[in-house]
Design an enzyme around this catalytic site. Structure first.
Site, mmCIF file in Angstrom:
data_model
loop_
_atom_site.group_PDB
_atom_site.id
_atom_site.type_symbol
_atom_site.label_atom_id
_atom_site.label_comp_id
_atom_site.label_asym_id
_atom_site.label_seq_id
_atom_site.Cartn_x
_atom_site.Cartn_y
_atom_site.Cartn_z
ATOM 1 N N TRP A 1 28.709 -28.788 17.972
ATOM 2 C CA TRP A 1 27.879 -29.566 17.043
ATOM 3 C C TRP A 1 28.806 -30.490 16.252
ATOM 4 C CZ3 TRP A 1 26.489 -27.813 11.600
ATOM 5 C CH2 TRP A 1 25.500 -28.639 11.048
ATOM 6 N N ASP B 1 28.149 -19.183 14.528
ATOM 7 C CA ASP B 1 27.082 -20.047 14.029
ATOM 8 C C ASP B 1 25.814 -19.668 14.795
ATOM 9 O OD1 ASP B 1 25.387 -21.998 13.118
ATOM 10 O OD2 ASP B 1 26.724 -23.684 13.549
ATOM 11 N N ALA C 1 22.221 -20.535 14.847
ATOM 12 C CA ALA C 1 21.227 -21.489 14.341
ATOM 13 C C ALA C 1 19.891 -21.404 15.060
ATOM 14 C CB ALA C 1 21.778 -22.912 14.472
ATOM 15 N N LYS D 1 15.162 -23.582 12.292
ATOM 16 C CA LYS D 1 14.451 -23.685 13.554
ATOM 17 C C LYS D 1 13.445 -22.559 13.740
ATOM 18 C CE LYS D 1 17.764 -26.745 14.342
ATOM 19 N NZ LYS D 1 18.765 -27.138 13.333
#
Length: 394
Positions: A127, A208, A210, A243
């Protein structure tokens, strides 16, 4: 003072969003921005979120500060969602943050405080904001191979060879599931080998997370994170609710620090408090409170899990449809990886000229490296995209 400021690099995804907005063509397709959209092109408010907010509106009597680290009930609910008892609760320090980005930023600052000499190993690709924040903080980064451009799968041999360069105290940034931008993930056997490598080298994992729930389901998507947390002496986890709860604008995230024992966890908690105080004092509470209500109320949680699963399966269906349509039109199975990838993203492997052509001639917007947001498609636009890709000679 202001005249001494210099121009900053343009965020390519933000620039792409602006170009899409300014495009007046009917039938344009936005596959760039990393936001979930339903078949109507809308990012909906989830039913469980609406109901929790209704209850909150009726019952909440104050907007006073909660605390530097946020609501402890939110910590407990998120620790259970992410770790599900993989480690003892007293081993885990927690801090509510403004989204997953805030959690990453706080984690990087903690790394810098704890060990200014630490290098952060980052997957190639990753990212873009990971690299942007690390550069801004002047933390040394080391790239490790991750994505095989030919097979469109994980280059595990390359990854492990590059991790041989780890030194004690270095940090390895890992995507817990649904790798952004590639969609290609490690399997659990490979995760175990990564854990063994980290422990042998004395390196610290940072995960991470997400997209929990967007890949193979809530528990399957957290399996690697739980394995790492249970197997390594120390682990940092940056988790986002943007999300899987659809609360993007509420900026709801959490940073977890897993230690070997409770005494170390208390020290980590103190430093989380310090960092929150320096950066924004009290984290936002609305989204965190809504998430807490959903996770702790059986009826709301059931509603949420059902809608999340519907979302996940919808993206898988689109993946399968796109892979099948590309195979039908091209007579080749070279895009079969699209159905194997997980989460919102896949990197198609198109040359930049093809990406430009798709945008200019077809109004199809994707990131320059040919990363697409699968959730930007629907049953009607999948054939349009597939035909455009084939016609572009890709």
């Amino acid at each position: 003072m202001f005249d001494k400021l210099t121009k900053q690099p343009v965020d390519k995804i933000m620039q792409l969003m602006q170009m899409y907005r300014e495009d007046s063509r009917d039938g344009k397709i936005d596959l760039g921005v990393g936001v979930y959209k339903n078949a109507q092109g809308v990012t909906p408010v989830m039913k469980a979120v609406k109901e929790a907010e209704r209850q909150l509106l009726e019952s909440q009597e104050t907007k006073a500060y909660v605390g530097l680290l946020g609501d402890p009930a939110y910590h407990d609910a998120m620790i259970d969602l992410v770790l599900a008892g993989a480690v003892a609760r007293e081993q885990v320090a927690a801090a509510a943050t403004p989204g997953g980005t805030g959690a990453c930023r706080q984690a990087f600052e903690l790394i810098q405080m704890a060990n200014p000499e630490a290098r952060v190993f980052v997957s190639n690709p990753t990212w873009p904001n990971h690299l942007s924040i690390l550069k801004y903080l002047e933390i040394e980064t080391v790239s490790y191979r991750y994505f095989d451009e030919d097979t469109r799968a994980v280059d595990f041999a390359g990854m492990m060879a590059d991790l041989d360069g780890l030194k004690a105290g270095d940090v390895v940034l890992l995507h817990g599931c649904c790798h952004n931008p590639t969609g290609a993930n490690l399997n659990l056997t490979e995760w175990q080998q990564v854990v063994d490598k980290l422990n042998a080298k004395g390196a610290v994992p940072m995960i991470d997370l997400a997209y929990q729930g967007f890949g193979d389901g809530l528990d399957d998507d957290a399996a690697a994170t739980r394995l790492v947390a249970a197997s390594c002496p120390e682990t940092l986890i940056a988790a986002s609710c943007s999300k899987n709860f659809g609360v993007y604008r509420e900026r709801t995230g959490i940073l977890l620090g897993v230690s070997a024992d409770a005494s170390k966890s208390a020290l980590v908690q103190e430093n989380f408090s310090f960092l929150n105080r320096q950066n924004y004092s009290f984290p936002p509470d609305h989204g965190a409170r809504v998430v807490t209500m959903i996770l702790t109320d059986p009826a709301l949680r059931k509603m949420w899990e059902e809608e999340l699963e519907e979302t996940r399966l919808g993206m898988l269906k689109l993946r399968e449809q796109l892979a099948g349509e590309l195979q039908r039109l091209s007579g080749s199975d070279r895009f079969g990886f699209v159905a194997q990838h997980r989460g919102m993203f896949s990197r198609l492997g198109l040359p930049s000229e093809a990406v430009d052509k798709l945008r200019e001639e077809n109004g199809i917007y994707m990131v320059g490296d040919s990363r697409i947001n699968v959730a930007g498609l629907n049953e009607k636009t999948v054939p349009v995209l597939a035909r455009a890709i084939v016609d572009a000679g890709s």
